[in-house]
Design a protein around this motif. Structure first.
Motif, short mmCIF file in Angstrom:
data_model
loop_
_atom_site.label_atom_id
_atom_site.label_comp_id
_atom_site.label_asym_id
_atom_site.label_seq_id
_atom_site.Cartn_x
_atom_site.Cartn_y
_atom_site.Cartn_z
N MET A 254 29.87 41.48 42.64
CA MET A 254 29.98 39.89 42.88
C MET A 254 31.03 39.42 43.92
O MET A 254 31.83 40.16 43.92
N VAL A 255 30.34 38.76 44.87
CA VAL A 255 31.38 38.37 46.14
C VAL A 255 32.01 37.21 45.63
O VAL A 255 31.20 36.27 45.13
N VAL A 256 33.44 37.04 45.81
CA VAL A 256 34.01 35.68 45.34
C VAL A 256 34.98 35.46 46.49
O VAL A 256 35.25 36.42 47.45
N ARG A 257 35.76 34.20 46.58
CA ARG A 257 36.87 34.04 47.51
C ARG A 257 37.64 33.33 46.81
O ARG A 257 37.57 32.18 46.25
N HIS A 258 38.92 34.18 46.45
CA HIS A 258 39.96 33.54 45.70
C HIS A 258 40.69 32.41 46.50
O HIS A 258 41.05 32.47 47.67
N LYS A 259 41.28 31.46 45.72
CA LYS A 259 41.81 30.34 46.43
C LYS A 259 43.35 31.00 47.13
O LYS A 259 43.97 31.77 46.61
N GLY A 260 43.52 30.77 48.44
CA GLY A 260 44.40 31.27 49.32
C GLY A 260 44.22 32.44 49.90
O GLY A 260 45.11 32.99 50.74
N ALA A 261 42.85 33.34 49.45
CA ALA A 261 42.75 34.58 50.11
C ALA A 261 42.33 34.25 51.66
O ALA A 261 41.56 33.43 52.14
N GLU A 262 42.64 35.38 52.58
CA GLU A 262 42.28 35.17 53.88
C GLU A 262 40.66 35.79 54.05
O GLU A 262 40.21 35.08 55.14
N ARG A 263 40.11 36.08 53.01
CA ARG A 263 38.82 36.56 53.14
C ARG A 263 38.20 36.80 51.72
O ARG A 263 38.84 37.15 50.70
N PRO A 264 36.90 36.91 51.68
CA PRO A 264 36.42 37.09 50.35
C PRO A 264 36.54 38.72 50.10
O PRO A 264 36.74 39.46 50.70
N ALA A 265 36.30 38.82 48.74
CA ALA A 265 36.51 39.98 47.93
C ALA A 265 35.12 40.33 47.12
O ALA A 265 34.26 39.25 46.83
N VAL A 266 34.93 41.67 46.91
CA VAL A 266 33.98 42.13 45.84
C VAL A 266 34.36 42.34 44.43
O VAL A 266 35.37 43.52 44.46
N GLN A 267 34.15 41.85 43.30
CA GLN A 267 34.74 42.22 42.14
C GLN A 267 33.44 42.86 41.47
O GLN A 267 32.44 42.97 41.89
N ALA A 268 33.97 43.63 40.46
CA ALA A 268 32.93 44.77 39.87
C ALA A 268 31.81 43.92 39.14
O ALA A 268 30.82 44.48 39.12
N CYS A 269 32.03 42.74 38.69
CA CYS A 269 30.80 42.15 37.91
C CYS A 269 31.07 40.58 37.89
O CYS A 269 32.20 39.96 38.16
N THR A 270 30.21 39.98 37.29
CA THR A 270 30.25 38.48 37.13
C THR A 270 31.13 37.89 36.16
O THR A 270 31.54 36.76 36.23
N LEU A 271 31.56 38.84 35.25
CA LEU A 271 32.29 38.15 34.09
C LEU A 271 33.97 38.37 34.39
O LEU A 271 34.60 37.79 33.59
N LEU A 272 34.24 39.14 35.33
CA LEU A 272 35.81 39.32 35.49
C LEU A 272 36.10 38.86 36.81
O LEU A 272 36.99 39.68 37.82
N ALA A 273 35.87 37.74 37.23
CA ALA A 273 36.05 37.37 38.74
C ALA A 273 37.96 37.09 39.07
O ALA A 273 38.18 37.13 40.27
N TYR A 274 38.62 36.94 38.12
CA TYR A 274 39.84 36.89 38.32
C TYR A 274 40.88 38.10 38.02
O TYR A 274 41.96 38.07 38.38
N ALA A 275 40.33 39.20 37.56
CA ALA A 275 40.99 40.39 37.14
C ALA A 275 41.18 41.10 38.37
O ALA A 275 40.37 41.67 38.83
N PRO A 276 42.49 41.12 38.74
CA PRO A 276 42.90 41.99 39.96
C PRO A 276 42.45 43.60 39.98
O PRO A 276 41.87 43.96 40.81
N GLU A 277 42.25 43.99 38.75
CA GLU A 277 42.03 45.62 38.57
C GLU A 277 40.54 45.80 38.87
O GLU A 277 40.22 46.90 38.98
N PHE A 278 39.68 44.67 38.68
CA PHE A 278 38.11 44.66 39.14
C PHE A 278 37.93 44.26 40.39
O PHE A 278 36.74 44.00 40.67
N ASN A 279 38.89 43.91 41.27
CA ASN A 279 38.72 43.77 42.61
C ASN A 279 38.52 45.00 43.21
O ASN A 279 39.49 45.75 43.41
N LEU A 280 37.23 45.27 43.82
CA LEU A 280 36.97 46.61 44.34
C LEU A 280 36.97 46.89 45.90
O LEU A 280 36.92 47.67 46.26
N GLY A 281 37.58 45.57 46.76
CA GLY A 281 37.42 45.74 48.27
C GLY A 281 36.93 44.72 48.68
O GLY A 281 36.50 43.65 48.31
N ALA A 282 36.97 44.63 50.19
CA ALA A 282 36.54 43.64 51.22
C ALA A 282 35.09 43.87 51.53
O ALA A 282 34.39 43.09 52.32
#
Length: 311
Positions: A254-282
């Motif tokens: 899942m692609v998200v854009r966290h508030k204040g982030a310079e660019r979107p990021a890819v999360q592991a799944c739809t359930l864990l959008a805020y968990a930094p350990e499930f942020n897998l990269g750009a």
């Protein structure tokens, strides 16, 4: 701590609290790429897994420009489907263009919506009708209708939410859109009884959804932040007779854009959008590495509950 425990549950990426090897899931094939268009929503549900509301902008709106490189990269991955979720996607100013970009590239498109006022604005209706005319059955709208009764639906979504959803669903059906629906199992009724209730409702509305097709009527287990769920170890696959390829993170990101982030990021799944350990990269390439099942939702919703946002 009891004997044998070395640390708290779900706190170590590789090892469970009892010292066993934590399970992980490899990306078998990126079948579905989710775009979270933002966490703002026109309503606030009692138990929203991503805490969407009229005030929650922790995930800001994705723009069409944000989405374009991920859609192009998904082509290289052989992705079949783009899923759009929120928040309420039809609050995003770029939503019709984002949908159009996905469909123009040949993807199947699944849009999750509550079918209420944001979707029923004339500009959005006109855009949807244009997409329906041009792309037909490659576009599916999945309506969040938590129960087939007003009382239970509004217990979760609040007073006055049931009829507007039915009205939006009926409008879509009357214009020939391909529809699906998503409900919840929180009331504990037998699945056969729940599906029969939805069947009667859809027949009354003139909505063509096969309630026995689990991709067309998805019934989600609840995600409980309490309790004491087990950690999933590598041995669990054989104990549970479950294939890790059936877990959502084997086939989606899942692609998200966290508030204040310079660019979107890819999360592991739809359930864990805020968990930094499930942020897998750009990029999707960076996010193609295995996912360690180091969260209670991995256990309760996906492995033990059988939940899958793609149905």
């Amino acid at each position: 701590m009891p004997d044998g425990l070395t640390h708290e549950k779900f706190s170590h990426p590789d090892v469970t609290a009892r010292g066993e090897t934590r399970a992980s899931v490899a990306l078998r094939q990126l079948e579905t790429l989710w775009l979270n268009t933002g966490t703002l929503c026109n309503i606030e549900c009692a138990n929203c897994y991503i805490e969407s509301s009229p005030k929650n902008d922790r995930l800001v709106y994705l723009t069409a420009a944000d989405c374009e490189p991920f859609l192009d990269e998904a082509l290289d991955f052989g992705t079949r489907e783009i899923g759009i979720t929120g928040g309420e996607p039809f609050m995003n100013p770029d939503i019709i263009r984002i949908c159009e970009m996905a469909l123009e590239r040949g993807f199947e498109l699944l849009v999750l919506t509550n079918a209420m006022k944001p979707m029923m604005r004339p500009r959005v209706q006109a855009g949807l009708l244009d997409l329906q005319r041009r792309f037909g059955s490659r576009l599916t709208l999945r309506i969040s209708i938590d129960h087939y009764t007003k009382e239970c639906h509004e217990e979760e979504r609040g007073p006055g939410t049931f009829q507007p959803t039915l009205d939006g669903m009926a409008w879509l059906a009357s214009h020939g859109f391909r529809l699906a629906a998503a409900g919840r199992t929180m009331w504990g009724e037998p699945e056969e009884e729940e599906r029969a209730g939805y069947r009667a409702l859809f027949e009354r509305l003139g909505v063509d959804i096969d309630v026995n097709d689990r991709a067309r009527l998805v019934l989600f287990p609840e995600m409980d932040d309490g309790g004491d769920p087990p950690e999933i170890t590598t041995d669990c696959w054989s104990i549970l007779n479950k294939n890790p390829d059936s877990v959502m993170c084997s086939s989606s990101r899942m692609v998200v854009r966290h508030k204040g982030a310079e660019r979107p990021a890819v999360q592991a799944c739809t359930l864990l959008a805020y968990a930094p350990e499930f942020n897998l990269g750009a990029t999707l390439e960076q996010a193609s590495r295995p996912v360690k099942l180091n969260h209670r939702h991995c256990a309760t919703f996906c492995v033990l509950g059988g939940g899958n946002c793609s149905g």
